[in-house]
Write a protein that holds these residues in place. Structure first.
Motif, short mmCIF file in Angstrom:
data_model
loop_
_atom_site.label_atom_id
_atom_site.label_comp_id
_atom_site.label_asym_id
_atom_site.label_seq_id
_atom_site.Cartn_x
_atom_site.Cartn_y
_atom_site.Cartn_z
N TYR A 134 -5.49 4.13 13.89
CA TYR A 134 -4.91 3.79 12.59
C TYR A 134 -3.81 4.78 12.19
O TYR A 134 -3.99 5.99 12.28
N ALA A 135 -2.68 4.24 11.76
CA ALA A 135 -1.57 5.00 11.19
C ALA A 135 -0.86 5.92 12.18
O ALA A 135 -0.12 6.81 11.78
N ASP A 182 -0.07 1.80 16.51
CA ASP A 182 -1.37 1.52 15.91
C ASP A 182 -1.96 0.27 16.55
O ASP A 182 -1.61 -0.85 16.21
N ARG A 221 6.75 9.15 10.62
CA ARG A 221 7.20 8.68 9.31
C ARG A 221 8.60 9.25 9.11
O ARG A 221 9.05 10.09 9.89
N PHE A 280 7.15 5.46 4.74
CA PHE A 280 6.62 4.61 5.79
C PHE A 280 7.74 3.89 6.55
O PHE A 280 8.71 3.43 5.95
N ASP A 338 6.51 1.96 9.45
CA ASP A 338 5.71 1.16 10.39
C ASP A 338 5.64 -0.29 9.94
O ASP A 338 6.40 -0.72 9.07
N HIS A 339 4.70 -1.04 10.51
CA HIS A 339 4.64 -2.48 10.25
C HIS A 339 4.20 -2.81 8.82
O HIS A 339 4.28 -3.96 8.41
N HIS A 340 3.74 -1.80 8.08
CA HIS A 340 3.38 -2.04 6.69
C HIS A 340 4.60 -2.10 5.77
O HIS A 340 4.47 -2.47 4.61
N PHE A 341 5.76 -1.70 6.29
CA PHE A 341 6.99 -1.68 5.50
C PHE A 341 8.03 -2.56 6.17
O PHE A 341 8.03 -2.72 7.39
N ASP A 342 8.91 -3.11 5.35
CA ASP A 342 10.05 -3.87 5.90
C ASP A 342 11.33 -3.31 5.28
O ASP A 342 11.30 -2.33 4.52
N LYS A 375 11.46 -3.18 1.43
CA LYS A 375 10.65 -2.11 0.86
C LYS A 375 11.31 -0.74 1.07
O LYS A 375 11.27 0.12 0.20
#
Length: 315
Positions: free
Chosen positions: A132-133, A137, A241, A293, A295-299, A302
């Motif tokens: 995770y993270a 990931d 990051r 961030f 990673d895939h949690h951000f586009d 964002k």
């Protein structure tokens, strides 16, 4: 070199510690992920913390060497702050020349995972994570390259996901409150899982990195172009990051969350939390840095919005 796999990199570390039957303490950097010293606590091996260097942001090598000259240690764990991948081989060589029994673990869990061992790396263990993270990931997995002659046996411990959640909550609370962490043993460490064979795992890593690094580069370009350069850490620290240093990081992170986004300020100094004392350089970095961030949690949208919030809150 032997290839090791486990559900988590911390399981590999635990197995290494327990396989040695060496109760001497270890040296760890003050800004290490808290699960690392907690793994030592589970293994009943003590540790000391070393402050980081203001120049490299990694373990202060002069301080570490001074400690090793005055006290016998069973091992040293070197970590790469924010995944900056340079390896202090001269330092590793010096440590081994002073005491060849010291086990050196090169913790590269925030670095880009390499599926081939670095032949130039003088550490006994090159440790990676795809959990995770991390940069890649996969939701699970740690692996390591182990030098010949280093003992290693896999432990098979009972595991309870609720115990894992509980200990994470406990150490996060201790860091938030700046209070001493009290370890209570439990079944928090996952040592067993159905893992892919190495060749399949290697293929997953190589395929996953293609997307991960492309996505990170895209978002990093947005951050690098919009945030004042004097706030940015050097490029080598920007893979895991995108990291900036500001004078009001708590206010800035709060504003980012209020905008419906998220950011962090890893990793806190564990001096005063896991052991007594202070490590001022690690504290100063934690109090100034913001991890944005990528990673895939951000586009891209964002990332653009995060830049706007940062620019609105600079002072």
């Amino acid at each position: 070199m032997q290839i090791l796999q486990a559900p988590r990199a911390s399981a590999i570390l635990y197995n290494l510690i327990k396989s040695r039957f060496d109760t001497r303490p270890w040296l760890l950097p003050a800004n290490i992920c808290p699960i690392v010293p907690i793994t030592f606590l589970k293994a009943n091996v003590s540790f000391d913390l070393v402050d980081i260097s203001a120049q490299t942001l990694h373990m202060d090598l002069e301080q570490a060497e001074a400690q090793i000259r005055t006290r016998r240690f069973g091992g040293l764990l070197y970590a790469h702050t924010y995944g900056e991948a340079s390896t202090p081989n001269d330092f590793f060589h010096q440590i081994k020349s002073e005491d060849e029994s010291i086990l050196i673990v090169d913790d590269r869990c925030l670095c880009i995972p390499e599926v081939q061992p670095d032949a130039e790396n003088l550490a006994d263990v090159q440790l990676y994570s795809t959990g995770y993270a991390k940069i890649l990931d996969l939701g699970l997995g740690g692996f390591a390259f182990l030098s010949e002659g280093v003992p290693y046996r896999s432990a098979h411990l009972p595991f309870d996901p609720l115990a894992q959640d509980r200990i994470e909550g406990q150490y996060k609370q201790a860091i938030r409150d700046a209070t001493a962490f009290t370890y209570e043993d439990g079944n928090w460490l996952q040592t067993d899982a159905v893992l892919p064979a190495w060749e399949e795992y290697r293929r997953q890593i190589e395929d996953g990195l293609t997307f991960s690094m492309s996505h990170r580069s895209k978002l990093n370009r947005i951050y690098a172009s919009r945030i004042p350069q004097e706030l940015q850490l050097p490029d080598a620290y920007q893979n895991w990051r995108f990291n900036i240093r500001v004078g009001n990081n708590a206010q800035m992170v709060k504003a980012i969350f209020e905008a419906g986004l998220f950011a962090s300020s890893y990793y806190a100094s564990l001096a005063g939390i896991m052991v007594e004392g202070r490590c001022p350089q690690a504290e100063a970095l934690h109090n100034a840095v913001i991890n944005l961030f990528n990673d895939h949690h951000f586009d891209e949208a964002k990332a653009e919005r995060a830049c706007e919030v940062i620019l609105e809150n600079l002072h």
